[in-house]
Design an enzyme around this catalytic site. Structure first.
Site, PDB file in Angstrom:
ATOM      1  CG  ASP A 188      -9.438   0.549   4.085  1.00  0.00           C
ATOM      2  OD1 ASP A 188     -10.383   1.089   4.689  1.00  0.00           O
ATOM      3  OD2 ASP A 188      -8.276   1.013   4.082  1.00  0.00           O
ATOM      4  CG  ASP A 568       3.774  -4.623  12.067  1.00  0.00           C
ATOM      5  OD1 ASP A 568       4.598  -3.715  11.796  1.00  0.00           O
ATOM      6  OD2 ASP A 568       3.711  -5.676  11.429  1.00  0.00           O
TER       7      ASP A 568
END
Length: 869
Positions: A188, A568
């Site tokens: 990224d 998450d």
């Protein structure tokens, strides 16, 4: 790599649909009537194993669990009687202090209920890998399901490429059929250093992978394997092992030199930007404005290992970045990996790892498949969560980095309800669950349960979702056979137009990629047969473009969910709301291991990030207090668990007040409880005994040690009065003023000395509140003893309770005090100056201004202390 690098399309598997995973019902018989599984005649033992379940639940012994539940109920009753006494017996001479203490105690009692009751049904699980092999085979023609590994990295200067490379090598060498494994690395930060290090890693993997499989090496990451202080000859009787091991270690040292050379070269970026070997500029020179990039390093028809065998796929992915687009950090990167992997390989299962977590158990994938591929268990399982284990932590684990209590108590307890929460790395997903589908065994939610605050964001979407679930199977068959061109809608008949409407609804959900949409309907995985092999890379580039997710459900209902830095927890919560179950898998040998920021400053910033994510969820529409009631698919104990994960940072406010109370009592001479009666004494003793018994019985059934439990209690106080407090205020400011917090990537340890990172100190404002509390209580103890010496013998009784409470605070903050000292007891001057100044000002305010405490003198013989519930 887009238009800039060679596509190397010949290395991409395409046009091959994975075999059915229907299980036992699909085997054939040979001429003699014996069952055959994948061209292998099964003997009697194999036949028996093939029909046995692949895992089993091991209940906690009733001798351990029944007393535990009885003590919980007893403690709940004692809590009620204790609060009744506290509320009906106010202390008018110190009414403000008394009121503060009672409010804090009620909150602590509420927090205990949220934390305790989800652990009402703890269980253990055991897997049978041998039965998995007997049922599905273990060779090239194995029926084991393919798995796509995801590895995410951002900054190679803070996340060293050698650490990421070791993670990738451990994946490529995992004990699983090579044609069933694909590894996708998300860069990224679009760093050329990451790309070049992966190229070196792919070359070294040609030596490392066959070496690991030939000699059953554990762990299969070279850095940690060669650094083990064990007898590496144990169970290795092959005569050539020693020679090959020495050669491999020499090759690895040379490989490290090459990686370190790349890192040294990357320390200073050229003014003109990085140039690739072919002389063209590196497309990712501007990490905030660059095209999407994909490079397939290894594959089925690509490079083979030195023994001539195939290697798993290794794919480099860097999604497109453009100014003005919201990229959603790690969650956005994971969703990009979901799409690109669906186009190139489309394995039915996904296993994600952080770049610093390596495969410690080569059979970890098989452990997960024992649940996922078991027809009696895996049908409604959305993910299998493995516990997080860490290397490089000091023996005393000063800052509870191992987090053993959370993983071995809380997570195991949740497995007996609807399953553990998703906590990030080391989790194996069923891809269909990430696409927003509900579990196949549950019916679609009825329209009568539709409301604006249930499992979807609005009633309209809820209706569309129910209809899609009802007709999903029939539409799959049609959409797999044909994908229509929307621009030619006028040329289609009525049936084809109805199919186009379905296609358009899928595009509103998944985006404008027909190849990807078709892959989402293939429950058993595999690349769609209708996909053109020559355009797969171009399609993969398309699905990682920065505008692909616009006007779709990505990050809202499908994939990793946006809206919190702890994506998450939010993602797992959405799955459980749809009715999915999850499973907690604890192999004897830990499946994955990673590195943790073991110094005080980095550890607190890590906790701050987690706590801020929980606050963001609490202040969002996905808050478990009001989200996901439609259909009743989320179990109540599971909901309590999720509520606990998002309200715990707010405990920092009463915790700070409670930790200051003993010092205030010592400095002012006031009391927060009246004279104890015989009944009150019984309630206090009963509460103390129930707290102790609950902890002892919890340690007994969970198997954790007293030291791990005590470290967890200490760091609960340390994190509560520092990181959690900052998270609450930052989360509220973000909601009110829109102020976003940018978290930097935690730098990984580079100190060559053992536990060298433990002594690294970094100044941060998070350290001020706990230091102030610590100094305040130390000053209070000194002031209390001085006052007792001047007041005579009668004052020593009340002093005991005050000092006991103050020492309780100091003992919990002791690891924090050691962390402030750093190496060789060197205390940062700035921290001490600020803390002493704040403690002095606070003490003067309480003594002179006296805002909370009344003017009446306390009654001698009473005790100022109370306890945390």
């Amino acid at each position: 790599m887009g238009s800039h690098l060679n596509d190397r399309q010949d290395e991409v598997s395409h046009g091959r649909t994975m075999s059915s995973l229907s299980g036992i019902g699909s085997e054939l018989n040979d001429e003699s009537g014996k069952p055959i599984w994948k061209n292998r005649i099964m003997d009697e033992k194999d036949l028996t194993d093939a029909y046995e379940p692949l895992s089993r639940i091991i209940p906690i012994s009733k001798n351990k669990l029944t007393p535990y539940r009885a003590v919980i109920i007893m403690r709940l009753i004692v809590l009620g009687l204790f609060f009744h006494y506290r509320i009906t017996n106010p202390v008018y001479s110190a009414f403000g202090l008394w009121m503060t203490s009672v409010i804090c105690e009620i909150w602590f009692g509420f927090s205990w209920i949220l934390d305790q009751f989800p652990k009402w049904c703890p269980i253990n699980r055991e897997t049978y890998v041998d039965r998995l092999i007997a049922r599905y085979g273990d060779g090239d023609d194995s029926g084991l399901a393919p798995v796509d590994f995801f590895v995410s990295t951002v900054d190679p200067l803070k996340e060293p490429p050698l650490i990421t490379a070791n993670t990738v090598l451990s994946i490529l060498a995992v004990d699983y059929p090579v044609e069933k494994i694909s590894c996708y690395v998300s860069d990224d930060g679009s760093a050329m250093l990451t790309f070049e290090s992966l190229a070196e890693t792919a070359e070294f993997a040609r030596k490392w992978v066959p070496f690991c499989k030939k000699y059953a090496i554990e762990p299969r990451t070279p850095e940690f394997y060669f650094s083990q202080k064990i007898d590496y000859l144990k169970d290795k009787i092959h005569p050539s092992f020693v020679k090959e091991r020495r050669a491999m270690k020499r090759d690895y040292e040379e490989y490290k030199v090459r990686i370190n050379a790349l890192v040294a070269k990357a320390q200073k970026t050229p003014e003109e930007g990085w140039i690739m070997q072919d002389g063209t500029p590196w497309p990712g020179n501007n990490p905030r404005d660059h095209p999407g990039m994909i490079q397939v390093f290894l594959g089925e028809t690509g490079a083979r290992d030195f023994d001539g065998n195939e290697l798993p796929r290794l794919v480099y992915v860097s999604r497109e970045k453009r100014p003005g687009y919201q990229h959603h950090k790690k969650a956005g990167a994971m969703n990009a990996l979901v799409r690109v992997s669906a186009v190139l390989t489309n394995a039915p299962y996904i296993l994600n790892l952080d770049c610093d977590h390596y495969v410690n158990n080569s059979k970890a994938v098989r452990e997960a498949m024992c649940f996922m591929m078991d027809p009696t268990v895996g049908r409604d399982v959305c993910y299998v969560q493995f516990p997080q284990r860490f290397d490089g932590i000091d023996r005393s684990d000063r800052y509870a980095n191992r987090n053993v209590v959370f993983f071995d108590v809380n997570m195991k307890g949740l497995d007996g309800i609807q399953g553990p929460v998703y906590v990030g790395t080391g989790c194996c997903f069923f891809r269909q669950a990430l696409y927003g589908y509900g579990p196949p065994s549950l019916p679609a939610l009825p329209k009568s349960s539709i409301c604006s605050w249930c499992c979807c964001c609005c009633p309209k979407k809820k209706v569309e979702r129910s209809e899609r679930e009802i007709n999903r199977d029939s539409r799959r068959e049609d959409l797999e056979s044909a994908i229509f061109n929307l621009r030619e809608i006028d040329n289609y008949d009525e049936y084809e137009r109805s199919m186009l409407i379905s296609q358009m609804s899928f595009e509103k959900t998944f985006g404008l990629s027909s190849v990807f949409i078709e892959s989402t309907l293939m429950e058993n995985g595999g690349v769609p047969e209708s996909a053109n092999p020559s355009t797969l890379i171009k399609e993969a580039i398309h699905v990682i473009s920065c505008g692909y997710e616009e006007k779709t459900e990505w990050g809202k209902e499908i994939g990793w969910i946006y809206g919190s830095v702890t994506e998450d927890i939010l993602t797992g919560f959405k799955m459980h709301c749809r009715g999915w179950r999850s499973i907690y898998c604890m192999p004897v040998r830990p499946a994955f291991k990673g590195s943790a920021p073991i110094n005080l400053s980095d550890r607190l910033h890590q906790v701050l990030r987690w706590a801020l994510g929980s606050v963001e969820i609490f202040l969002s529409r996905h808050c478990p207090l009001w989200y996901g009631y439609g259909g009743g698919r989320l179990k109540w104990l599971q909901r309590l668990s999720y509520i606990n994960t998002i309200v715990y940072p707010f405990t920092s406010l009463p915790l700070i007040a409670y930790c200051c109370l003993p010092a205030i009592c010592l400095l002012t001479g006031k009391f927060i409880i009246p004279t104890l009666s015989n009944a009150a004494t019984i309630w206090f003793l009963g509460l103390f005994m129930s707290i102790i018994l609950t902890s002892v019985l919890e340690l007994r059934w969970s198997g954790i040690g007293i030291e791990d439990w005590w470290r967890n209690e200490q760091f609960w106080v340390i994190g509560g009065v520092s990181a959690h407090l900052f998270a609450v205020f930052q989360g509220i400011l973000k909601m009110i003023a829109g102020l976003d917090t940018n978290f930097t990537v935690t730098a990984k340890a580079t100190d060559d000395t053992e536990f060298g990172e433990l002594y690294v100190f970094k100044w941060t404002t998070v350290l001020i509140p706990p230091t102030t509390i610590l100094v305040l209580n130390l000053v209070g103890v000194v002031a209390g003893f001085s006052d007792a010496l001047n007041s005579g013998y009668e004052s020593w009784g009340p002093l005991f309770g005050k000092v006991f409470f103050a020492m309780w605070v100091i003992m919990h903050l002791y690891p924090f005090l050691k962390g402030l000292m750093g190496r060789q007891n060197r205390t940062p001057t700035i921290v001490v100056l600020w803390s002493v100044l704040l403690a002095s000002v606070f003490s003067l305010l309480w003594v002179k201004i006296d805002p909370f405490v009344g003017g009446t003198e306390p009654v001698n013989g009473t005790n100022c202390n109370t306890v945390i519930c």
